[in-house]
Motif scaffolding. Structure first.
Motif, PDB file in Angstrom:
ATOM      1  N   ALA A  59       0.800  -1.233   0.000  1.00  0.00           N
ATOM      2  CA  ALA A  59       0.000   0.000   0.000  1.00  0.00           C
ATOM      3  C   ALA A  59       0.834   1.284   0.000  1.00  0.00           C
ATOM      4  O   ALA A  59       0.455   2.265  -0.642  1.00  0.00           O
ATOM      5  CB  ALA A  59      -0.970   0.000   1.180  1.00  0.00           C
ATOM      6  N   PRO A  60       1.988   1.347   0.720  1.00  0.00           N
ATOM      7  CA  PRO A  60       2.768   2.608   0.724  1.00  0.00           C
ATOM      8  C   PRO A  60       3.545   2.899  -0.557  1.00  0.00           C
ATOM      9  O   PRO A  60       4.235   3.916  -0.623  1.00  0.00           O
ATOM     10  CB  PRO A  60       3.752   2.404   1.893  1.00  0.00           C
ATOM     11  CG  PRO A  60       3.197   1.289   2.712  1.00  0.00           C
ATOM     12  CD  PRO A  60       2.496   0.408   1.733  1.00  0.00           C
ATOM     13  N   LYS A 111      12.131  13.744  -4.453  1.00  0.00           N
ATOM     14  CA  LYS A 111      13.424  13.645  -3.754  1.00  0.00           C
ATOM     15  C   LYS A 111      13.353  14.177  -2.319  1.00  0.00           C
ATOM     16  O   LYS A 111      14.310  14.738  -1.803  1.00  0.00           O
ATOM     17  CB  LYS A 111      14.537  14.395  -4.516  1.00  0.00           C
ATOM     18  CG  LYS A 111      14.620  14.109  -5.999  1.00  0.00           C
ATOM     19  CD  LYS A 111      14.955  12.668  -6.288  1.00  0.00           C
ATOM     20  CE  LYS A 111      15.068  12.387  -7.785  1.00  0.00           C
ATOM     21  NZ  LYS A 111      15.202  10.962  -8.070  1.00  0.00           N
ATOM     22  N   SER A 112      12.208  13.974  -1.702  1.00  0.00           N
ATOM     23  CA  SER A 112      12.003  14.455  -0.332  1.00  0.00           C
ATOM     24  C   SER A 112      10.925  13.623   0.354  1.00  0.00           C
ATOM     25  O   SER A 112       9.968  13.182  -0.293  1.00  0.00           O
ATOM     26  CB  SER A 112      11.578  15.924  -0.357  1.00  0.00           C
ATOM     27  OG  SER A 112      11.139  16.338   0.929  1.00  0.00           O
ATOM     28  N   THR A 113      11.084  13.413   1.668  1.00  0.00           N
ATOM     29  CA  THR A 113      10.084  12.649   2.430  1.00  0.00           C
ATOM     30  C   THR A 113       8.872  13.502   2.795  1.00  0.00           C
ATOM     31  O   THR A 113       7.889  12.980   3.333  1.00  0.00           O
ATOM     32  CB  THR A 113      10.700  12.082   3.721  1.00  0.00           C
ATOM     33  OG1 THR A 113      11.330  13.137   4.448  1.00  0.00           O
ATOM     34  CG2 THR A 113      11.708  10.996   3.400  1.00  0.00           C
ATOM     35  N   HIS A 120       6.675   6.447  -4.196  1.00  0.00           N
ATOM     36  CA  HIS A 120       6.826   6.926  -5.580  1.00  0.00           C
ATOM     37  C   HIS A 120       6.856   8.459  -5.578  1.00  0.00           C
ATOM     38  O   HIS A 120       7.663   9.089  -6.266  1.00  0.00           O
ATOM     39  CB  HIS A 120       5.668   6.419  -6.443  1.00  0.00           C
ATOM     40  CG  HIS A 120       5.689   6.960  -7.843  1.00  0.00           C
ATOM     41  ND1 HIS A 120       6.642   6.592  -8.770  1.00  0.00           N
ATOM     42  CD2 HIS A 120       4.885   7.868  -8.461  1.00  0.00           C
ATOM     43  CE1 HIS A 120       6.431   7.236  -9.894  1.00  0.00           C
ATOM     44  NE2 HIS A 120       5.368   8.023  -9.740  1.00  0.00           N
ATOM     45  N   LYS A 121       5.967   9.052  -4.762  1.00  0.00           N
ATOM     46  CA  LYS A 121       5.925  10.511  -4.627  1.00  0.00           C
ATOM     47  C   LYS A 121       7.223  11.028  -3.995  1.00  0.00           C
ATOM     48  O   LYS A 121       7.778  12.044  -4.421  1.00  0.00           O
ATOM     49  CB  LYS A 121       4.732  10.905  -3.753  1.00  0.00           C
ATOM     50  CG  LYS A 121       4.456  12.410  -3.721  1.00  0.00           C
ATOM     51  CD  LYS A 121       3.406  12.758  -2.676  1.00  0.00           C
ATOM     52  CE  LYS A 121       2.056  12.231  -3.076  1.00  0.00           C
ATOM     53  NZ  LYS A 121       1.010  12.686  -2.112  1.00  0.00           N
ATOM     54  N   ILE A 137      12.234   1.546   4.634  1.00  0.00           N
ATOM     55  CA  ILE A 137      13.080   2.283   5.591  1.00  0.00           C
ATOM     56  C   ILE A 137      14.351   2.777   4.906  1.00  0.00           C
ATOM     57  O   ILE A 137      14.796   3.909   5.138  1.00  0.00           O
ATOM     58  CB  ILE A 137      13.412   1.404   6.817  1.00  0.00           C
ATOM     59  CG1 ILE A 137      12.139   1.134   7.629  1.00  0.00           C
ATOM     60  CG2 ILE A 137      14.457   2.075   7.709  1.00  0.00           C
ATOM     61  CD1 ILE A 137      12.275   0.026   8.654  1.00  0.00           C
ATOM     62  N   ALA A 138      14.928   1.942   4.037  1.00  0.00           N
ATOM     63  CA  ALA A 138      16.136   2.340   3.304  1.00  0.00           C
ATOM     64  C   ALA A 138      15.850   3.541   2.396  1.00  0.00           C
ATOM     65  O   ALA A 138      16.649   4.489   2.330  1.00  0.00           O
ATOM     66  CB  ALA A 138      16.647   1.167   2.473  1.00  0.00           C
ATOM     67  N   LEU A 139      14.703   3.517   1.714  1.00  0.00           N
ATOM     68  CA  LEU A 139      14.314   4.647   0.856  1.00  0.00           C
ATOM     69  C   LEU A 139      14.076   5.911   1.682  1.00  0.00           C
ATOM     70  O   LEU A 139      14.464   7.010   1.286  1.00  0.00           O
ATOM     71  CB  LEU A 139      13.037   4.292   0.069  1.00  0.00           C
ATOM     72  CG  LEU A 139      13.197   3.320  -1.091  1.00  0.00           C
ATOM     73  CD1 LEU A 139      11.848   2.872  -1.607  1.00  0.00           C
ATOM     74  CD2 LEU A 139      14.008   3.954  -2.216  1.00  0.00           C
TER      75      LEU A 139
END
Length: 283
Positions: free
Chosen positions: A25-26, A37-39, A31-32, A85-87
Protein backbone atom coordinates in the motif's frame (compact mmCIF):
# COMPACT_ATOMS: atom_id res chain seq x y z
CA UNK A 1 -9.85 -33.37 10.40
CA UNK A 2 -9.00 -33.01 6.69
CA UNK A 3 -11.69 -30.31 6.31
CA UNK A 4 -10.33 -28.54 9.42
CA UNK A 5 -6.79 -28.45 8.01
CA UNK A 6 -8.12 -27.29 4.63
CA UNK A 7 -9.86 -24.36 6.33
CA UNK A 8 -6.67 -23.43 8.22
CA UNK A 9 -4.73 -23.53 4.94
CA UNK A 10 -7.40 -21.49 3.10
CA UNK A 11 -7.58 -18.73 5.72
CA UNK A 12 -3.79 -18.69 6.03
CA UNK A 13 -3.30 -18.32 2.27
CA UNK A 14 -5.96 -15.61 2.01
CA UNK A 15 -4.34 -13.86 4.97
CA UNK A 16 -0.98 -13.99 3.16
CA UNK A 17 -2.42 -12.54 -0.06
CA UNK A 18 -4.31 -9.71 1.65
CA UNK A 19 -1.43 -8.86 4.00
CA UNK A 20 0.91 -8.76 0.99
CA UNK A 21 -1.40 -6.21 -0.67
CA UNK A 22 -1.42 -4.15 2.56
CA UNK A 23 2.40 -4.25 2.65
CA UNK A 24 2.42 -2.83 -0.90
CA UNK A 25 0.00 0.00 0.00
CA UNK A 26 2.77 2.61 0.72
CA UNK A 27 4.22 2.26 -2.81
CA UNK A 28 2.39 5.41 -4.10
CA UNK A 29 3.78 7.32 -1.10
CA UNK A 30 7.36 6.30 -1.87
CA UNK A 31 6.83 6.93 -5.58
CA UNK A 32 5.92 10.51 -4.63
CA UNK A 33 8.96 10.68 -2.30
CA UNK A 34 11.26 9.43 -5.10
CA UNK A 35 9.75 11.87 -7.60
CA UNK A 36 10.17 14.90 -5.31
CA UNK A 37 13.42 13.64 -3.75
CA UNK A 38 12.00 14.46 -0.33
CA UNK A 39 10.08 12.65 2.43
CA UNK A 40 7.78 15.73 2.66
CA UNK A 41 7.06 15.38 6.38
CA UNK A 42 6.25 11.64 6.24
CA UNK A 43 7.26 9.70 9.35
CA UNK A 44 9.35 6.50 9.47
CA UNK A 45 7.63 5.20 12.64
CA UNK A 46 4.94 3.08 10.87
CA UNK A 47 7.58 1.24 8.81
CA UNK A 48 9.91 0.60 11.76
CA UNK A 49 6.98 -0.64 13.87
CA UNK A 50 5.80 -2.89 11.02
CA UNK A 51 9.32 -4.34 10.70
CA UNK A 52 9.48 -4.99 14.44
CA UNK A 53 6.03 -6.64 14.38
CA UNK A 54 7.03 -8.94 11.48
CA UNK A 55 10.20 -10.00 13.30
CA UNK A 56 8.22 -10.76 16.45
CA UNK A 57 5.75 -12.98 14.61
CA UNK A 58 8.53 -14.86 12.79
CA UNK A 59 10.19 -15.64 16.11
CA UNK A 60 6.88 -16.72 17.62
CA UNK A 61 5.95 -18.90 14.61
CA UNK A 62 9.37 -20.64 14.67
CA UNK A 63 8.93 -21.51 18.36
CA UNK A 64 5.26 -22.42 17.97
CA UNK A 65 5.67 -24.73 14.96
CA UNK A 66 2.77 -25.50 12.66
CA UNK A 67 2.30 -21.80 11.79
CA UNK A 68 4.34 -21.79 8.58
CA UNK A 69 2.04 -19.31 6.85
CA UNK A 70 2.88 -16.75 9.54
CA UNK A 71 6.57 -17.16 8.70
CA UNK A 72 6.06 -16.71 4.94
CA UNK A 73 4.10 -13.45 5.04
CA UNK A 74 6.14 -11.89 7.82
CA UNK A 75 9.40 -12.76 6.05
CA UNK A 76 8.08 -10.95 2.97
CA UNK A 77 6.99 -8.11 5.27
CA UNK A 78 10.51 -7.80 6.72
CA UNK A 79 11.99 -7.43 3.24
CA UNK A 80 9.41 -4.87 2.08
CA UNK A 81 9.59 -2.77 5.26
CA UNK A 82 13.41 -2.80 5.11
CA UNK A 83 13.23 -1.42 1.56
CA UNK A 84 10.81 1.31 2.69
CA UNK A 85 13.08 2.28 5.59
CA UNK A 86 16.14 2.34 3.30
CA UNK A 87 14.31 4.65 0.86
CA UNK A 88 13.19 6.86 3.73
CA UNK A 89 16.75 7.15 5.03
CA UNK A 90 18.00 7.97 1.53
CA UNK A 91 15.57 10.85 0.93
CA UNK A 92 14.96 12.11 4.49
CA UNK A 93 16.58 15.28 5.85
CA UNK A 94 19.40 14.86 8.36
CA UNK A 95 17.20 15.30 11.46
CA UNK A 96 14.61 12.68 10.35
CA UNK A 97 17.43 10.32 9.34
CA UNK A 98 19.01 10.51 12.80
CA UNK A 99 15.62 9.96 14.49
CA UNK A 100 14.95 6.90 12.30
CA UNK A 101 18.36 5.38 13.08
CA UNK A 102 17.76 5.93 16.81
CA UNK A 103 14.35 4.28 16.52
CA UNK A 104 15.83 1.30 14.67
CA UNK A 105 18.54 0.87 17.31
CA UNK A 106 16.01 1.18 20.14
CA UNK A 107 13.34 -1.17 18.77
CA UNK A 108 15.27 -3.64 16.63
CA UNK A 109 18.74 -3.85 18.18
CA UNK A 110 17.90 -3.34 21.85
CA UNK A 111 14.19 -4.24 22.06
CA UNK A 112 14.12 -7.30 19.83
CA UNK A 113 17.65 -8.42 20.67
CA UNK A 114 17.06 -8.11 24.42
CA UNK A 115 13.77 -10.03 24.17
CA UNK A 116 15.33 -12.92 22.22
CA UNK A 117 18.31 -13.23 24.58
CA UNK A 118 16.16 -13.08 27.72
CA UNK A 119 13.63 -15.65 26.51
CA UNK A 120 16.38 -17.95 25.26
CA UNK A 121 18.15 -18.06 28.62
CA UNK A 122 15.36 -17.50 31.15
CA UNK A 123 12.53 -19.55 29.67
CA UNK A 124 12.23 -22.89 27.96
CA UNK A 125 9.68 -24.92 26.02
CA UNK A 126 6.02 -23.98 26.38
CA UNK A 127 6.76 -21.17 28.83
CA UNK A 128 8.97 -19.41 26.27
CA UNK A 129 6.22 -19.70 23.64
CA UNK A 130 3.67 -18.23 26.08
CA UNK A 131 5.91 -15.25 26.91
CA UNK A 132 6.59 -14.46 23.24
CA UNK A 133 2.89 -15.00 22.46
CA UNK A 134 1.87 -12.45 25.10
CA UNK A 135 4.46 -9.95 23.82
CA UNK A 136 3.09 -10.38 20.27
CA UNK A 137 -0.48 -10.04 21.52
CA UNK A 138 0.18 -6.82 23.48
CA UNK A 139 2.22 -5.28 20.66
CA UNK A 140 -0.47 -6.12 18.09
CA UNK A 141 -3.13 -4.55 20.31
CA UNK A 142 -1.05 -1.36 20.35
CA UNK A 143 -0.65 -1.48 16.55
CA UNK A 144 -4.39 -2.00 16.02
CA UNK A 145 -5.16 0.84 18.46
CA UNK A 146 -2.92 3.24 16.47
CA UNK A 147 -5.74 4.19 14.00
CA UNK A 148 -7.53 5.89 16.91
CA UNK A 149 -5.35 8.95 16.22
CA UNK A 150 -6.35 8.93 12.54
CA UNK A 151 -10.04 8.48 13.41
CA UNK A 152 -9.86 11.39 15.85
CA UNK A 153 -8.27 13.53 13.12
CA UNK A 154 -11.02 12.55 10.64
CA UNK A 155 -13.76 13.54 13.11
CA UNK A 156 -12.00 16.80 14.02
CA UNK A 157 -11.17 17.90 10.45
CA UNK A 158 -14.16 16.20 8.77
CA UNK A 159 -11.72 14.99 6.11
CA UNK A 160 -10.83 11.41 5.08
CA UNK A 161 -7.70 12.49 3.20
CA UNK A 162 -5.38 10.50 5.49
CA UNK A 163 -7.66 7.46 5.79
CA UNK A 164 -8.15 5.94 2.32
CA UNK A 165 -11.06 3.49 2.10
CA UNK A 166 -9.21 0.69 0.20
CA UNK A 167 -6.53 0.49 2.90
CA UNK A 168 -9.12 0.35 5.71
CA UNK A 169 -11.06 -2.31 3.79
CA UNK A 170 -8.06 -4.58 3.18
CA UNK A 171 -6.78 -4.17 6.75
CA UNK A 172 -10.21 -5.25 8.02
CA UNK A 173 -10.38 -8.16 5.57
CA UNK A 174 -6.87 -9.24 6.59
CA UNK A 175 -7.84 -9.10 10.27
CA UNK A 176 -10.84 -11.35 9.52
CA UNK A 177 -8.64 -13.93 7.78
CA UNK A 178 -6.01 -14.01 10.55
CA UNK A 179 -8.73 -14.16 13.21
CA UNK A 180 -10.16 -17.36 11.73
CA UNK A 181 -6.66 -18.74 11.10
CA UNK A 182 -5.77 -18.26 14.79
CA UNK A 183 -9.18 -19.53 15.93
CA UNK A 184 -8.91 -22.74 13.91
CA UNK A 185 -5.35 -23.24 15.18
CA UNK A 186 -6.71 -22.59 18.71
CA UNK A 187 -4.01 -19.94 19.05
CA UNK A 188 -5.62 -16.97 20.79
CA UNK A 189 -2.42 -14.92 20.60
CA UNK A 190 -3.11 -14.71 16.87
CA UNK A 191 -6.93 -14.56 17.01
CA UNK A 192 -7.59 -12.10 19.85
CA UNK A 193 -5.73 -8.97 18.57
CA UNK A 194 -7.47 -9.34 15.21
CA UNK A 195 -10.86 -8.91 16.89
CA UNK A 196 -9.75 -5.37 17.72
CA UNK A 197 -8.46 -4.99 14.16
CA UNK A 198 -11.89 -5.97 12.76
CA UNK A 199 -13.72 -3.52 15.08
CA UNK A 200 -11.43 -0.58 14.29
CA UNK A 201 -11.50 -1.42 10.58
CA UNK A 202 -15.31 -1.34 10.48
CA UNK A 203 -15.36 1.96 12.42
CA UNK A 204 -12.85 3.46 9.92
CA UNK A 205 -15.01 2.44 6.95
CA UNK A 206 -18.13 3.88 8.60
CA UNK A 207 -16.28 7.16 9.24
CA UNK A 208 -15.16 7.22 5.61
CA UNK A 209 -18.76 6.85 4.41
CA UNK A 210 -19.95 9.57 6.80
CA UNK A 211 -17.20 12.13 6.02
CA UNK A 212 -16.23 11.33 2.41
CA UNK A 213 -18.04 14.41 1.03
CA UNK A 214 -17.65 16.66 4.07
CA UNK A 215 -14.39 18.26 2.90
CA UNK A 216 -15.91 19.33 -0.41
CA UNK A 217 -18.90 20.89 1.38
CA UNK A 218 -16.61 22.77 3.76
CA UNK A 219 -14.33 24.01 0.98
CA UNK A 220 -17.07 25.81 -0.98
CA UNK A 221 -17.80 28.48 1.69
CA UNK A 222 -14.02 28.93 2.12
CA UNK A 223 -13.60 29.64 -1.60
CA UNK A 224 -16.55 32.05 -1.54
CA UNK A 225 -15.06 33.79 1.50
CA UNK A 226 -11.70 34.12 -0.27
CA UNK A 227 -13.40 35.51 -3.37
CA UNK A 228 -15.29 38.10 -1.28
CA UNK A 229 -12.05 39.14 0.44
CA UNK A 230 -10.29 39.65 -2.89
CA UNK A 231 -13.17 41.74 -4.26
CA UNK A 232 -13.17 43.88 -1.10
CA UNK A 233 -9.42 44.47 -1.36
CA UNK A 234 -9.68 45.45 -5.03
CA UNK A 235 -12.57 47.83 -4.32
CA UNK A 236 -10.71 49.40 -1.41
CA UNK A 237 -7.52 49.79 -3.43
CA UNK A 238 -9.38 51.60 -6.27
CA UNK A 239 -11.10 53.91 -3.78
CA UNK A 240 -7.83 54.83 -2.07
CA UNK A 241 -5.88 55.01 -5.31
CA UNK A 242 -8.02 55.94 -8.37
CA UNK A 243 -5.03 55.41 -10.65
CA UNK A 244 -5.55 51.66 -10.20
CA UNK A 245 -8.95 51.69 -11.97
CA UNK A 246 -7.48 51.04 -15.43
CA UNK A 247 -5.46 48.18 -14.00
CA UNK A 248 -8.51 46.55 -12.40
CA UNK A 249 -10.63 46.96 -15.52
CA UNK A 250 -7.89 45.73 -17.88
CA UNK A 251 -5.65 43.28 -15.96
CA UNK A 252 -4.13 41.82 -19.10
CA UNK A 253 -2.81 45.20 -20.21
CA UNK A 254 -1.18 46.16 -16.92
CA UNK A 255 2.40 45.78 -18.11
CA UNK A 256 1.70 47.59 -21.41
CA UNK A 257 0.02 50.58 -19.70
CA UNK A 258 2.71 51.11 -17.07
CA UNK A 259 5.79 52.98 -18.13
CA UNK A 260 9.14 53.16 -16.41
CA UNK A 261 8.16 56.49 -14.83
CA UNK A 262 5.12 55.00 -13.03
CA UNK A 263 7.15 53.82 -10.05
CA UNK A 264 4.56 54.87 -7.44
CA UNK A 265 1.78 53.11 -9.31
CA UNK A 266 3.88 49.95 -9.64
CA UNK A 267 4.53 50.02 -5.92
CA UNK A 268 0.83 50.32 -5.10
CA UNK A 269 -0.03 47.43 -7.43
CA UNK A 270 2.57 45.21 -5.77
CA UNK A 271 1.25 46.12 -2.32
CA UNK A 272 -2.28 45.17 -3.41
CA UNK A 273 -1.04 41.84 -4.79
CA UNK A 274 0.74 41.07 -1.51
CA UNK A 275 -2.39 41.88 0.50
CA UNK A 276 -4.46 39.53 -1.67
CA UNK A 277 -1.87 36.77 -1.14
CA UNK A 278 -1.93 37.26 2.65
CA UNK A 279 -5.73 37.06 2.71
CA UNK A 280 -5.71 33.86 0.65
CA UNK A 281 -3.25 32.26 3.10
CA UNK A 282 -5.40 33.29 6.09
CA UNK A 283 -8.50 31.78 4.52
Amino acid sequence: MAAHHSLILAFGLLGNIISFMVYLAPIPTFHKVHKKKSTEGFQSLPYVVALFSSMLWIYYAILKQGATLLITINSVGCVIETVYIALFLFYAPKKSRIQTVKLLVLLIAFGYGFMVIMTMFLAKGEKRIQIIGWICLVFNLIVFAAPLCIMRKVIRTRSVEFMPFPLSFFLTLGAVMWFFYGLLLKDYNIAFPNVLGIIFGIVQMVLYIVYRNAKKILEEPKLQELSDHIIDVVKLSTMVCPELNPVVLQPNDVENDITVEDENLKEKIEETKEEVKELSVQV
